[in-house]
Design a protein around this motif. Structure first.
Motif, PDB file in Angstrom:
ATOM      1  N   SER A 103       0.892  -1.030   0.016  1.00  0.00           N
ATOM      2  CA  SER A 103      -0.132  -0.161   0.025  1.00  0.00           C
ATOM      3  C   SER A 103       0.683   1.194   0.027  1.00  0.00           C
ATOM      4  O   SER A 103       0.570   2.167  -0.503  1.00  0.00           O
ATOM      5  CB  SER A 103      -1.778   0.293   0.988  1.00  0.00           C
ATOM      6  N   SER A 104       2.064   1.011   0.219  1.00  0.00           N
ATOM      7  CA  SER A 104       3.375   2.705   0.881  1.00  0.00           C
ATOM      8  C   SER A 104       3.000   3.162  -1.152  1.00  0.00           C
ATOM      9  O   SER A 104       3.198   3.593  -1.323  1.00  0.00           O
ATOM     10  CB  SER A 104       4.211   2.025   1.328  1.00  0.00           C
ATOM     11  N   GLU A 121       1.459   2.908  -3.250  1.00  0.00           N
ATOM     12  CA  GLU A 121       0.180   3.570  -4.549  1.00  0.00           C
ATOM     13  C   GLU A 121       0.454   4.573  -3.608  1.00  0.00           C
ATOM     14  O   GLU A 121      -0.429   5.664  -4.475  1.00  0.00           O
ATOM     15  CB  GLU A 121      -0.544   2.411  -4.285  1.00  0.00           C
ATOM     16  N   THR A 122       0.184   5.021  -2.338  1.00  0.00           N
ATOM     17  CA  THR A 122      -0.164   6.340  -1.493  1.00  0.00           C
ATOM     18  C   THR A 122       0.825   6.782  -1.872  1.00  0.00           C
ATOM     19  O   THR A 122       0.746   8.256  -2.298  1.00  0.00           O
ATOM     20  CB  THR A 122       0.678   6.241   0.260  1.00  0.00           C
ATOM     21  N   SER A 123       2.155   6.493  -1.971  1.00  0.00           N
ATOM     22  CA  SER A 123       2.894   7.798  -2.600  1.00  0.00           C
ATOM     23  C   SER A 123       2.788   7.534  -4.203  1.00  0.00           C
ATOM     24  O   SER A 123       2.982   9.417  -4.588  1.00  0.00           O
ATOM     25  CB  SER A 123       4.312   7.104  -2.503  1.00  0.00           C
ATOM     26  N   CYS A 162       0.157   8.077  -5.042  1.00  0.00           N
ATOM     27  CA  CYS A 162      -1.544   8.835  -5.231  1.00  0.00           C
ATOM     28  C   CYS A 162      -1.081  10.906  -5.168  1.00  0.00           C
ATOM     29  O   CYS A 162      -1.326  11.521  -5.417  1.00  0.00           O
ATOM     30  CB  CYS A 162      -2.402   7.905  -4.419  1.00  0.00           C
ATOM     31  N   ARG A 163      -0.410  10.705  -3.880  1.00  0.00           N
ATOM     32  CA  ARG A 163       0.598  11.522  -3.523  1.00  0.00           C
ATOM     33  C   ARG A 163       0.660  12.809  -5.374  1.00  0.00           C
ATOM     34  O   ARG A 163       0.986  13.603  -5.183  1.00  0.00           O
ATOM     35  CB  ARG A 163       1.187  11.710  -2.710  1.00  0.00           C
ATOM     36  N   SER A 198      -7.047   4.725  -7.909  1.00  0.00           N
ATOM     37  CA  SER A 198      -8.134   4.237  -7.918  1.00  0.00           C
ATOM     38  C   SER A 198      -9.441   4.607  -8.448  1.00  0.00           C
ATOM     39  O   SER A 198      -9.228   6.064  -8.271  1.00  0.00           O
ATOM     40  CB  SER A 198      -7.878   3.757  -6.485  1.00  0.00           C
ATOM     41  N   MET A 248     -10.532   7.573  -6.035  1.00  0.00           N
ATOM     42  CA  MET A 248      -9.545   8.765  -6.414  1.00  0.00           C
ATOM     43  C   MET A 248      -9.602   9.328  -7.823  1.00  0.00           C
ATOM     44  O   MET A 248      -9.291  10.680  -7.153  1.00  0.00           O
ATOM     45  CB  MET A 248      -8.211   8.234  -5.492  1.00  0.00           C
TER      46      MET A 248
END
Length: 418
Positions: free
Chosen positions: A4-5, A7-9, A11-12, A132, A135
């Motif tokens: 998940s890390s 993917e979060t990066s 996204c940001r 996603s 988002m």
């Protein structure tokens, strides 16, 4: 957790690039939004040039449609295409202080709009690959809100300056074009996730008809996508027929200054957009597109009525553009994200490219029709017709939502029976 890390990066990072691109590009877009009035007032444009100016944005979409032929080849190709389109669009603005020919400004505006339209399928695919589904609407709305934040600030600051120094707008374009060098660096730093490999036929020769045949085949195969295009054709036609009328209506009927017009278009429209953009961003994944579209098309119908009322009191113009900002927030979100929504696990570029082509077809017909109707029946007649077309689009959108739901239920019943 380990998965998940990244993917979060990503996204940001995608949010930063989208919002940063909008903030850097939007001052130039805001100035181009004021070009119609300066074109009419300072360059003494002919009626033909005014019609061409307001219709060129959708017409060049027909040329932009062929941009999809250069988008095969993965994320690197998408990034290079967007950066190249940005350079191509802003380059003529560097010559604005040194040119007097009004046709040059018309062609420069067309080139900027063509480049921007051509990049839309690439942006939609990047949002689909990097983010996603839940988002996409949120981040797109944030980027759009950043655009309208600049649309609020820029004209309010610049319009009084242009009123006192009529030729200064040329140098403002020059400076804003140079600022796009920072935007170019941002775009080239963009990270794009590798999409799953999808087998697509390779083209060895450029074909004028291939994109149209593929788009027609797509609309024949996907009934829901065809319904979507029909509804947008009605609503888009309603708004487009007003475009050639507005500059003369503002100047000759309302007699508004650049400052008053920027207060309506930039502040009121921008506030309306920014207020509801997050709401639209959440709603697009909770409602069917047919129901979603019917809401903002009904608002567009009411906007045209408020334009008629503005001839009696200017406050209706401000109220109308506040409502139009809300309408445009929903319209842009639906138009840009419908490709990823309809495509699901497929590539979204063919769907978004059809959206671009349909805008071009509308632009070849309805702005010219609006100009003719204005010459024969006046502004109020055109605005009434616009309202009727937008209402028809809203009604068709609601009907299509019911038809698509019934069709999906029928397909599920057939599958269960088999």
């Amino acid at each position: 957790i380990l998965q998940s890390s990244p993917e979060t990066s990503l996204c940001r990072h995608t949010r930063a690039v989208v919002v940063g691109n909008k903030l850097l590009m939007s001052p130039l877009v805001a100035m181009l939004g004021m070009l119609a009035l300066t074109f009419y007032r300072d360059l003494h444009a002919t009626p033909l040039q005014m019609v061409l100016l307001v219709s060129v944005k959708p017409i060049v979409a027909l040329i932009s449609f062929y941009g999809r032929l250069f988008l095969q080849g993965g994320g690197g190709r998408l990034k290079i295409f967007i950066a190249s389109a940005t350079i191509l669009g802003v380059l003529p603005c560097l010559f604005f202080p040194f040119v007097e020919n009004s046709w040059f400004f018309l062609l420069s505006y067309a080139l900027f709009m063509m480049a921007g339209r051509a990049a839309i399928p690439a942006w939609s695919e990047i949002l689909k690959v990097n983010l996603s589904a839940c988002m996409r609407g949120t981040i797109f709305s944030q980027g759009a809100s950043a655009t309208y934040l600049m649309h609020i600030c820029m004209p309010l600051v610049i319009a009084p300056f242009i009123d006192f120094y009529p030729g200064s707008w040329r140098w403002i374009f020059f400076v804003l074009a140079w600022i796009q060098m920072f935007n170019l660096a941002l775009l080239l730093s963009m990270q794009i996730r590798l999409a799953p490999t999808i087998s697509t036929p390779t083209r060895t020769l450029f074909s004028l008809t291939a994109p149209w045949r593929e788009g027609w085949h797509l609309m024949r195969e996907r009934t829901d996508f065809r319904h979507y295009q029909y509804a947008f054709m009605l609503g888009g036609a309603g708004l487009m027929i007003t475009h050639p009328v507005l500059p003369a209506f503002f100047q000759d009927t309302l007699r508004v200054s650049c400052t008053e017009l920027s207060l309506a278009i930039s502040l009121c429209k921008g506030v309306g957009f920014a207020l509801v953009a997050p709401v639209w961003g959440r709603a697009i994944h909770r409602l069917s597109l047919g129901v979603f579209n019917s809401y903002f098309m009904f608002g567009a119908a009411l906007y045209s009525i408020l334009l008629i009322a503005s001839a009696y009191h200017l406050s209706y113009l401000y109220l109308g553009y506040f409502l139009y900002g809300m309408v445009q927030a929903g319209s842009e979100l639906s138009w840009n994200l419908s490709g990823p929504i309809f495509s699901q696990q497929e590539e979204s570029i063919p769907y978004t490219s059809v959206n671009v082509a349909m805008v071009g077809l509308r632009g070849c017909i309805f702005p010219f029709l609006g100009g003719l109707l204005y010459a024969e029946g006046g502004a109020s007649f055109v605005f009434l017709l616009s309202s009727g077309l937008c209402l028809a689009g809203a009604y068709y959108s609601l009907c299509s939502a019911y038809w698509d739901k019934e069709s999906s239920a029928g397909d599920r019943t057939t599958w269960a029976t088999n």
